[in-house]
Design a protein around this motif. Structure first.
Motif, PDB file in Angstrom:
ATOM      1  N   LYS A   9       0.760  -1.260   0.060  1.00  0.00           N
ATOM      2  CA  LYS A   9      -0.042   0.251  -0.073  1.00  0.00           C
ATOM      3  C   LYS A   9       0.824   1.180   0.176  1.00  0.00           C
ATOM      4  O   LYS A   9       0.512   2.139  -0.706  1.00  0.00           O
ATOM      5  CB  LYS A   9      -0.821  -0.103   1.261  1.00  0.00           C
ATOM      6  CG  LYS A   9      -1.955   1.035   1.338  1.00  0.00           C
ATOM      7  CD  LYS A   9      -3.086   0.813   2.314  1.00  0.00           C
ATOM      8  CE  LYS A   9      -3.885   2.062   2.507  1.00  0.00           C
ATOM      9  NZ  LYS A   9      -5.001   1.806   3.470  1.00  0.00           N
ATOM     10  N   ALA A  10       1.970   1.225   0.583  1.00  0.00           N
ATOM     11  CA  ALA A  10       3.076   2.301   0.851  1.00  0.00           C
ATOM     12  C   ALA A  10       3.216   2.629  -0.645  1.00  0.00           C
ATOM     13  O   ALA A  10       3.401   3.980  -0.965  1.00  0.00           O
ATOM     14  CB  ALA A  10       4.064   2.107   1.992  1.00  0.00           C
ATOM     15  N   ILE A  11       3.743   1.524  -1.247  1.00  0.00           N
ATOM     16  CA  ILE A  11       4.273   1.883  -2.813  1.00  0.00           C
ATOM     17  C   ILE A  11       3.244   2.229  -3.832  1.00  0.00           C
ATOM     18  O   ILE A  11       3.413   3.322  -4.238  1.00  0.00           O
ATOM     19  CB  ILE A  11       4.929   0.426  -3.334  1.00  0.00           C
ATOM     20  CG1 ILE A  11       5.923  -0.042  -2.393  1.00  0.00           C
ATOM     21  CG2 ILE A  11       5.411   0.586  -4.843  1.00  0.00           C
ATOM     22  CD1 ILE A  11       6.628  -1.327  -2.629  1.00  0.00           C
ATOM     23  N   LYS A  12       1.929   1.511  -3.363  1.00  0.00           N
ATOM     24  CA  LYS A  12       1.026   2.102  -4.376  1.00  0.00           C
ATOM     25  C   LYS A  12       0.467   3.455  -4.012  1.00  0.00           C
ATOM     26  O   LYS A  12       0.414   4.289  -4.985  1.00  0.00           O
ATOM     27  CB  LYS A  12      -0.307   1.279  -4.122  1.00  0.00           C
ATOM     28  CG  LYS A  12      -1.512   1.358  -5.183  1.00  0.00           C
ATOM     29  CD  LYS A  12      -2.585   0.491  -4.651  1.00  0.00           C
ATOM     30  CE  LYS A  12      -3.855   0.787  -5.505  1.00  0.00           C
ATOM     31  NZ  LYS A  12      -5.047   0.057  -5.407  1.00  0.00           N
ATOM     32  N   ASN A  13       0.609   3.916  -2.886  1.00  0.00           N
ATOM     33  CA  ASN A  13       0.095   5.110  -2.732  1.00  0.00           C
ATOM     34  C   ASN A  13       1.148   6.471  -2.975  1.00  0.00           C
ATOM     35  O   ASN A  13       0.875   7.648  -3.199  1.00  0.00           O
ATOM     36  CB  ASN A  13      -0.089   5.340  -1.037  1.00  0.00           C
ATOM     37  CG  ASN A  13      -1.239   4.760  -0.743  1.00  0.00           C
ATOM     38  OD1 ASN A  13      -2.127   4.179  -1.594  1.00  0.00           O
ATOM     39  ND2 ASN A  13      -2.039   4.939   0.550  1.00  0.00           N
ATOM     40  N   SER A  14       2.469   5.894  -3.088  1.00  0.00           N
ATOM     41  CA  SER A  14       3.361   6.829  -3.353  1.00  0.00           C
ATOM     42  C   SER A  14       3.464   7.248  -4.954  1.00  0.00           C
ATOM     43  O   SER A  14       4.223   8.245  -5.303  1.00  0.00           O
ATOM     44  CB  SER A  14       4.862   6.252  -2.880  1.00  0.00           C
ATOM     45  OG  SER A  14       5.105   5.380  -3.861  1.00  0.00           O
ATOM     46  N   LYS A  15       2.656   6.411  -5.561  1.00  0.00           N
ATOM     47  CA  LYS A  15       2.581   6.749  -7.057  1.00  0.00           C
ATOM     48  C   LYS A  15       3.706   6.296  -7.884  1.00  0.00           C
ATOM     49  O   LYS A  15       3.969   7.091  -8.879  1.00  0.00           O
ATOM     50  CB  LYS A  15       1.788   8.057  -7.236  1.00  0.00           C
ATOM     51  CG  LYS A  15       0.464   8.074  -6.763  1.00  0.00           C
ATOM     52  CD  LYS A  15      -0.122   9.492  -6.885  1.00  0.00           C
ATOM     53  CE  LYS A  15      -1.468   9.661  -6.250  1.00  0.00           C
ATOM     54  NZ  LYS A  15      -2.013  10.854  -6.677  1.00  0.00           N
ATOM     55  N   ILE A  16       4.724   5.726  -7.315  1.00  0.00           N
ATOM     56  CA  ILE A  16       5.887   5.200  -7.991  1.00  0.00           C
ATOM     57  C   ILE A  16       5.306   4.284  -9.247  1.00  0.00           C
ATOM     58  O   ILE A  16       4.803   3.266  -8.961  1.00  0.00           O
ATOM     59  CB  ILE A  16       6.744   4.515  -7.251  1.00  0.00           C
ATOM     60  CG1 ILE A  16       7.457   5.230  -5.988  1.00  0.00           C
ATOM     61  CG2 ILE A  16       8.028   3.858  -8.157  1.00  0.00           C
ATOM     62  CD1 ILE A  16       8.480   4.700  -4.979  1.00  0.00           C
ATOM     63  N   LYS A  17       5.796   4.784 -10.512  1.00  0.00           N
ATOM     64  CA  LYS A  17       5.448   3.683 -11.723  1.00  0.00           C
ATOM     65  C   LYS A  17       6.139   2.494 -11.751  1.00  0.00           C
ATOM     66  O   LYS A  17       5.423   1.603 -12.173  1.00  0.00           O
ATOM     67  CB  LYS A  17       5.337   4.761 -12.885  1.00  0.00           C
ATOM     68  CG  LYS A  17       4.605   5.881 -12.832  1.00  0.00           C
ATOM     69  CD  LYS A  17       4.690   6.916 -13.992  1.00  0.00           C
ATOM     70  CE  LYS A  17       3.824   7.847 -14.233  1.00  0.00           C
ATOM     71  NZ  LYS A  17       3.898   8.794 -15.155  1.00  0.00           N
ATOM     72  N   ASN A  18       7.342   2.542 -11.189  1.00  0.00           N
ATOM     73  CA  ASN A  18       7.982   1.314 -11.462  1.00  0.00           C
ATOM     74  C   ASN A  18       8.981   1.119 -10.075  1.00  0.00           C
ATOM     75  O   ASN A  18       9.627   1.980  -9.681  1.00  0.00           O
ATOM     76  CB  ASN A  18       9.116   1.300 -12.759  1.00  0.00           C
ATOM     77  CG  ASN A  18       9.599   0.169 -13.202  1.00  0.00           C
ATOM     78  OD1 ASN A  18       9.821  -0.722 -12.210  1.00  0.00           O
ATOM     79  ND2 ASN A  18       9.844  -0.022 -14.498  1.00  0.00           N
ATOM     80  N   LYS A  19       8.933  -0.066  -9.938  1.00  0.00           N
ATOM     81  CA  LYS A  19       9.599  -0.683  -8.561  1.00  0.00           C
ATOM     82  C   LYS A  19      10.958  -0.377  -9.005  1.00  0.00           C
ATOM     83  O   LYS A  19      12.078  -0.324  -8.065  1.00  0.00           O
ATOM     84  CB  LYS A  19       9.273  -1.904  -8.111  1.00  0.00           C
ATOM     85  CG  LYS A  19       8.024  -2.110  -7.355  1.00  0.00           C
ATOM     86  CD  LYS A  19       7.901  -3.458  -7.252  1.00  0.00           C
ATOM     87  CE  LYS A  19       6.356  -3.662  -6.456  1.00  0.00           C
ATOM     88  NZ  LYS A  19       6.048  -4.914  -5.716  1.00  0.00           N
ATOM     89  N   LYS A  20      11.550  -0.376  -9.890  1.00  0.00           N
ATOM     90  CA  LYS A  20      13.174  -0.296 -10.534  1.00  0.00           C
ATOM     91  C   LYS A  20      13.543   1.184  -9.962  1.00  0.00           C
ATOM     92  O   LYS A  20      14.686   1.319 -10.206  1.00  0.00           O
ATOM     93  CB  LYS A  20      13.222  -0.631 -11.952  1.00  0.00           C
ATOM     94  CG  LYS A  20      13.051  -2.081 -12.196  1.00  0.00           C
ATOM     95  CD  LYS A  20      13.448  -2.321 -13.784  1.00  0.00           C
ATOM     96  CE  LYS A  20      13.028  -3.747 -14.182  1.00  0.00           C
ATOM     97  NZ  LYS A  20      13.434  -3.948 -15.621  1.00  0.00           N
ATOM     98  N   LEU A  21      12.677   2.193  -9.716  1.00  0.00           N
ATOM     99  CA  LEU A  21      13.073   3.428  -9.426  1.00  0.00           C
ATOM    100  C   LEU A  21      13.355   3.506  -8.171  1.00  0.00           C
ATOM    101  O   LEU A  21      13.980   4.460  -7.508  1.00  0.00           O
ATOM    102  CB  LEU A  21      11.841   4.255  -9.688  1.00  0.00           C
ATOM    103  CG  LEU A  21      11.281   4.578 -11.117  1.00  0.00           C
ATOM    104  CD1 LEU A  21      10.229   5.376 -11.261  1.00  0.00           C
ATOM    105  CD2 LEU A  21      12.607   5.375 -11.971  1.00  0.00           C
ATOM    106  N   ILE A  22      13.122   2.556  -7.010  1.00  0.00           N
ATOM    107  CA  ILE A  22      13.477   2.342  -5.720  1.00  0.00           C
ATOM    108  C   ILE A  22      14.720   2.095  -5.608  1.00  0.00           C
ATOM    109  O   ILE A  22      15.532   1.532  -6.048  1.00  0.00           O
ATOM    110  CB  ILE A  22      12.779   1.303  -4.959  1.00  0.00           C
ATOM    111  CG1 ILE A  22      11.253   1.600  -5.117  1.00  0.00           C
ATOM    112  CG2 ILE A  22      13.157   1.118  -3.424  1.00  0.00           C
ATOM    113  CD1 ILE A  22      10.330   0.350  -4.568  1.00  0.00           C
ATOM    114  N   ASN A  23      15.757   3.138  -4.982  1.00  0.00           N
ATOM    115  CA  ASN A  23      16.940   2.883  -4.696  1.00  0.00           C
ATOM    116  C   ASN A  23      17.662   2.266  -3.506  1.00  0.00           C
ATOM    117  O   ASN A  23      19.016   1.892  -3.256  1.00  0.00           O
ATOM    118  CB  ASN A  23      17.371   4.645  -4.559  1.00  0.00           C
ATOM    119  CG  ASN A  23      17.292   5.095  -6.012  1.00  0.00           C
ATOM    120  OD1 ASN A  23      16.345   6.204  -5.834  1.00  0.00           O
ATOM    121  ND2 ASN A  23      17.688   4.737  -7.020  1.00  0.00           N
ATOM    122  N   GLY A  24      16.572   1.805  -2.547  1.00  0.00           N
ATOM    123  CA  GLY A  24      17.267   1.173  -1.326  1.00  0.00           C
ATOM    124  C   GLY A  24      15.886   0.939  -0.431  1.00  0.00           C
ATOM    125  O   GLY A  24      14.972   1.296  -0.488  1.00  0.00           O
TER     126      GLY A  24
END
Length: 346
Positions: free
Chosen positions: A68-83
């Motif tokens: 839910k945290a990832i969804k609510n952050s509106k990040i389009k791609n998990k590959k954008l997560i740096n850590g």
């Protein structure tokens, strides 16, 4: 300086499972994109947290909370997560391990850095989460961290140069308030808030003892015992009639205990910037009194106003993860959670 540090805009996920609430957050720089907290209401019927139940609930909730945290952050791609940052202590060991294993699995699957975070350090540095007024404390500053799990006094020289100067020798302040609230018949879930509300309409009718503790340390067990005896020796009707005054007298005593040590450390170090953090810093009476003291003595006072960042939360964990990434402080996958983790040994 602060603006430059957080200008990299890297995206970090923070996972917090040190006690009874499951939380996950996504931040970009020091700006919170999402912060989800799942409260474990099941503990209310026990009037306290049951460790095994807490860890089982973390296991049940963690996937949904992080997702839910990832969804609510509106990040389009998990590959954008740096850590991925997670709380590695202090806390309930079985609860910590749930967050640790989930974070490790996620970091491995995405092939991104892993950051173990000290829970108390995260509270101390949570003041650097993005604020519209852009006002942050300058180093060094004195920090009073008060919660259900700890009561400690620090000198913060830099993000990763934090020295403990004082701590409770027995009960934490949060534990004292919870135990007294319970003794007065209030529920675990809202006892502290009720006690705080009663305080507003009371007066300092009773003189409760202030412990004499060396240096910058605290003690609350004696005060707890005194209050227990005080309540036991009075009739229920008397306690009910004087609940406002009892609460006000207790809160004033707590304030005097805290400010005595703060004032002593300020005089010794000449540091005139103060931060209060941790869950108990939500207490309006304590905050108001410290605010008044700071104004009268020309002390620069800082505290968070948003309760969701004052209580245990994933955003503060993600923030320290971001700072560890900025200063290239990486953890390998052999890192283990430690229920008694100290700031100076992690």
């Amino acid at each position: 300086m602060i603006k430059k540090i957080f200008n990299k805009k890297k995206i970090i996920i923070g996972i917090e499972t040190s006690f009874d609430d499951t939380s996950a957050s996504v931040i970009k720089g020091n700006k919170v994109l999402s912060n989800i907290i799942k409260v474990q209401k099941i503990h209310n019927k026990y009037n306290g947290v049951i460790p095994n139940i807490a860890s089982n609930m973390h296991l049940k909730n963690i996937y949904k909370v992080v997702n839910k945290a990832i969804k609510n952050s509106k990040i389009k791609n998990k590959k954008l997560i740096n850590g991925i940052a997670f709380t590695c202590g202090p806390g309930l060991i079985n609860s910590l391990i749930i967050g640790e294993n989930f974070a490790k699995s996620m970091a491995l699957s995405l092939n991104i850095p892993l950051f173990g975070v000290n829970h108390i350090q995260a509270h101390i540095l949570s003041i650097f989460l993005y604020k519209k007024n852009n006002k942050y404390p300058k180093f060094p500053y004195i920090c009073l961290s008060i919660s259900g799990g700890h009561t400690k006094l620090f000198i913060v020289k830099d993000f990763f140069k934090i020295k403990i100067k004082g701590k409770t020798l027995d009960d934490s302040l949060g534990d004292l308030i919870d135990k007294i609230s319970n003794k007065l018949g209030f529920n675990y879930c809202n006892g502290a808030e009720k006690l705080n509300k009663y305080c507003k309409n009371g007066r300092k009718k009773y003189k409760f003892p202030i412990p004499k503790v060396k240096k910058y340390n605290f003690s609350f067990s004696g005060l707890k015992t005194y209050l227990f005896n005080f309540i036991n020796n009075k009739k229920k009707e008397y306690i009910k009639k004087n609940i406002n005054n009892i609460s006000k007298s207790l809160h004033y005593t707590i304030y005097k205990i805290l400010i005595e040590k703060i004032e002593k450390l300020i005089k010794k170090t000449k540091i005139r910037t103060l931060l209060i953090c941790g869950g108990v810093s939500c207490n309006t009476y304590i905050r108001k009194k410290i605010k008044k003291y700071s104004k009268e003595n020309k002390i620069k006072l800082f505290y968070l106003k948003n309760k969701k960042y004052i209580r245990d939360n994933g955003a503060m964990i993600a923030l320290v993860g971001y700072l560890k990434d900025y200063y290239k402080i990486y953890d390998d996958f052999n890192i283990k959670s430690n229920s008694k983790l100290k700031i100076d040994n992690y």
